[in-house]
Design an enzyme around this catalytic site. Sequence first.
Site, PDB file in Angstrom:
ATOM      1  N   LYS A 222       0.816  -1.213   0.000  1.00 52.30           N
ATOM      2  CA  LYS A 222       0.000   0.000   0.000  1.00 52.30           C
ATOM      3  C   LYS A 222       0.851   1.265   0.000  1.00 52.30           C
ATOM      4  O   LYS A 222       2.056   1.244   0.239  1.00 52.30           O
ATOM      5  CB  LYS A 222      -0.970  -0.024   1.189  1.00 52.30           C
ATOM      6  N   ARG A 256      -3.440 -10.327   5.122  1.00 53.03           N
ATOM      7  CA  ARG A 256      -3.923 -10.268   3.733  1.00 53.03           C
ATOM      8  C   ARG A 256      -2.790  -9.709   2.880  1.00 53.03           C
ATOM      9  O   ARG A 256      -2.430  -8.529   3.020  1.00 53.03           O
ATOM     10  CB  ARG A 256      -5.176  -9.402   3.638  1.00 53.03           C
TER      11      ARG A 256
END
Length: 277
Positions: A222, A256
């Site tokens: 991210k 995740r």
Amino acid sequence: MAILRCGRQWLDLSSPQVMGILNVTPDSFSDGGRYDSLQRALAHGRAMVEAGATVLDVGGESTRPGAAEVSESEELDRVIPVVEALSKAVDVVISVDTSKPVVMGAAITAGAGLINDVRALQLPGALDVVAKSEVAVCLMHMKGEPKAMQDAPEYDDVVQEVRHFLALRWAQCQAFGIENDRVLLDPGFGFGKTLEHNMQLVARLKEISVGQLPLLFGASRKGAIGTLLGADKDGRVIGSVAMALAAVERGASVLRVHDVRETVQALTILNAVRNAA
């Protein structure tokens, strides 16, 4: 032993589990377009299972900052064939990353054992769909909507506000008869948070869980990691693994990730050190 009940399957959370990301979208921030055919999606799903993933998270609508909405019919067309194929091909929990109740219901029928909802079952009918099934659900915190969630988000105390929101959503699950052993919580790293907010979430992760419910953590590749490292999305693997280990050390039960093999290897080392102690 901590267990997450996912329909006909059970996920052992006594040690950290790895959820492999399988985006069947053309526009996801890291791997958009790579797995948007059934053949490629199935091959990648198999590869992640071989690398150690115990959950595969199938997503048919990008929730990256600025992402456009996808129609219900298009999301169904993208997701359901992949869920059906994976549920027959691999013996791991199949998760579906969606907020739409119709997609949830179809995915459960197709073999999904976990609903991963960035809107925490807030859309009308979503609570009903999960409550009437035996699958698990991941409730995530997101401030705003993907299209504008990164437009100067503000909090007085991001950890306490995230915790309060998740507690309210958990209470709604209880009211609808969704048992605790079917619920995961996700603080929503990168979803309506600045870099400072994200770092606070990781540093104080132990404060976020309510009712001793397990935590899912997803920071893989991210923007916050890219900012810290000065790296584009392809140069964020090591940073993503480091962030995942920091989360596990602070109580995360499910990670995740895009990079399954690297994360599993890092967890193997971490577990060996823990066991030696």
